[in-house]
Design a protein around this motif. Structure first.
Motif, mmCIF file in Angstrom:
data_model
loop_
_atom_site.group_PDB
_atom_site.id
_atom_site.type_symbol
_atom_site.label_atom_id
_atom_site.label_comp_id
_atom_site.label_asym_id
_atom_site.label_seq_id
_atom_site.Cartn_x
_atom_site.Cartn_y
_atom_site.Cartn_z
ATOM 1 N N UNK A 55 1.099 -8.084 -1.153
ATOM 2 C CA UNK A 55 0.298 -7.438 -0.128
ATOM 3 C C UNK A 55 0.026 -8.394 1.023
ATOM 4 N N UNK A 56 -0.252 -9.659 0.690
ATOM 5 C CA UNK A 56 -0.613 -10.625 1.720
ATOM 6 C C UNK A 56 0.571 -10.958 2.615
ATOM 7 N N UNK A 57 1.725 -11.210 1.991
ATOM 8 C CA UNK A 57 2.887 -11.635 2.758
ATOM 9 C C UNK A 57 3.713 -10.440 3.222
ATOM 10 N N UNK A 58 3.990 -9.520 2.297
ATOM 11 C CA UNK A 58 4.861 -8.402 2.640
ATOM 12 C C UNK A 58 4.280 -7.466 3.663
ATOM 13 N N UNK A 59 2.961 -7.263 3.620
ATOM 14 C CA UNK A 59 2.341 -6.316 4.534
ATOM 15 C C UNK A 59 2.184 -6.866 5.940
ATOM 16 N N UNK A 60 2.484 -8.150 6.125
ATOM 17 C CA UNK A 60 2.448 -8.680 7.478
ATOM 18 C C UNK A 60 3.565 -8.115 8.331
ATOM 19 N N UNK A 61 4.560 -7.523 7.678
ATOM 20 C CA UNK A 61 5.655 -6.925 8.419
ATOM 21 C C UNK A 61 6.754 -7.929 8.705
#
Length: 376
Positions: free
Chosen positions: A201-207
């Protein structure tokens, strides 16, 4: 025998002390009757001394005496941790597989995004099973013998401190985690995998990285082999140089922006502010050469977090971002003179075509908007 009470020291200036059977008047207006036989009566109630009952007798659990029951509890705990691991893996799969536009209809809730449902359910099950496994482990296998530690003052003697370390060591041993490798490894797996959704969530959701998505705008794409005209926003009408009077401000978009595939995305990157100033007020030679007769055009996207910069102060020629008050000096290539922004606003090079309309000769020479990993 009389009972003694310890409490705040009282200063009694009376010479007469109450004898057994007499009434003593308290300093707060309360009566205390000393009956002389271990009983005291106060406030209309009869209070009797009693001995400290101590801790209740320890009740053995089934797993304490039955190794088979202990092993069964161990398998149950490990099963809960295993379910947590499966739910965590399903969370990762859902994050990758379920489309962002997929919709499901839930009872009492109605239509909602399938991705949100799948992530919420799998993450909830993962965390719930870790909690249930830990509770069941504590209730059935960990030592539940109550221990009372007498309160001491200041620092304990060295032998007591060493004893405390030994107690903690024994307590860790009483959890049986060293003797129950199945629990140890399944708990480690459950907790270890549970970190994956958080990191995802932290890394992947940054786009994804912007790459050239912010470095290339519609201004870079020629229209019929020529530079695009500057169009008023939202009227979508071209601007002649003669229309731009001293001190005037235009919100500008490139010609043909409504004909592209994603016009809203194109507008976000290509929005421009056109301002007319006295040529003598412009301090930067590059800025003057990229404009025409004191008319200059700059990106409206703030280099701090991307808010629209649209507040122009005519007297000082300052351009203000309303979100965090970053201020840019339009007389000196839009350098930052106040606020959290760190870079100038990119300038758009403009000229006049044969029909007298303002056109963009080329796109921005640097990415618009805030910083990202590829652009510090």
């Amino acid at each position: 025998m009389t009972t003694s009470f310890t409490g705040p020291e009282r200063h009694d200036h009376s010479e007469h002390q109450p004898e057994p059977g007499e009434v003593a008047r308290g300093g707060h207006g309360s009566d205390l009757i000393n009956l002389g036989d271990g009983h005291h009566e106060g406030g209309g109630q009869l209070l009797e001394r009693f001995e400290n009952p101590g801790l209740p007798e320890h009740v053995h659990r089934l797993g304490d005496d039955d190794p088979a029951a202990a092993r069964r509890s161990e398998r149950q705990v490990a099963s809960l941790f295993a379910v947590s691991m499966v739910a965590t893996l399903l969370f990762v799969i859902s994050y990758i597989v379920v489309g962002k536009g997929a919709i499901v209809t839930l009872p009492l809730i109605g239509p909602t995004k399938a991705l949100h449902v799948s992530l919420g359910v799998t993450l909830g099950i993962s965390l719930l099973c870790i909690g249930l496994g830990a509770v069941h482990w504590a209730k059935t296998l960990m030592s539940d013998t109550e221990v009372v530690e007498e309160r001491h003052t200041l620092r304990s003697p060295d032998e007591d401190r060493e004893g405390t370390v030994q107690i903690l060591t024994d307590a860790a041993e009483s959890t049986q985690i060293t003797r129950r490798p199945l629990i140890k490894y399944s708990l480690g797996g459950a907790l270890g995998l549970f970190v994956v959704p958080l990191g995802l969530q932290l890394v992947g959701s940054l786009g994804p990285l912007p790459h050239d998505n912010l470095g290339v705008t519609l201004w870079d794409r020629k229209l019929n082999g020529k530079g695009r005209r500057l169009m008023r926003d939202p009227e979508n009408t071209p601007i002649r140089l003669s229309d731009v009077t001293l001190g005037s401000v235009f919100h500008v978009l490139p010609e043909g922006i409504d004909d592209v595939q994603n016009p809203q995305d194109a507008k976000v990157k290509a929005a421009v502010l056109l301002v007319s100033m006295q040529e003598s007020d412009i301090k930067n030679a590059k800025e003057a050469s990229w404009g025409i007769q004191g008319v200059v055009a700059y990106s409206k996207i703030c280099t701090h977090v991307g808010c629209p910069v649209g507040l122009y102060e005519h007297t000082t020629h300052h351009l203000l971002c309303p979100c965090h008050q970053s201020t840019f000096d339009m007389t000196n290539d839009c350098e930052v003179i106040f606020g959290p922004a760190k870079r100038r606003l990119p300038q758009l090079k403009i000229s006049v075509n044969d029909a007298g309309y303002l056109v963009a000769d080329q796109g921005f020479q640097e990415p618009v908007g805030p910083s990202f990993w590829e652009r510090a």
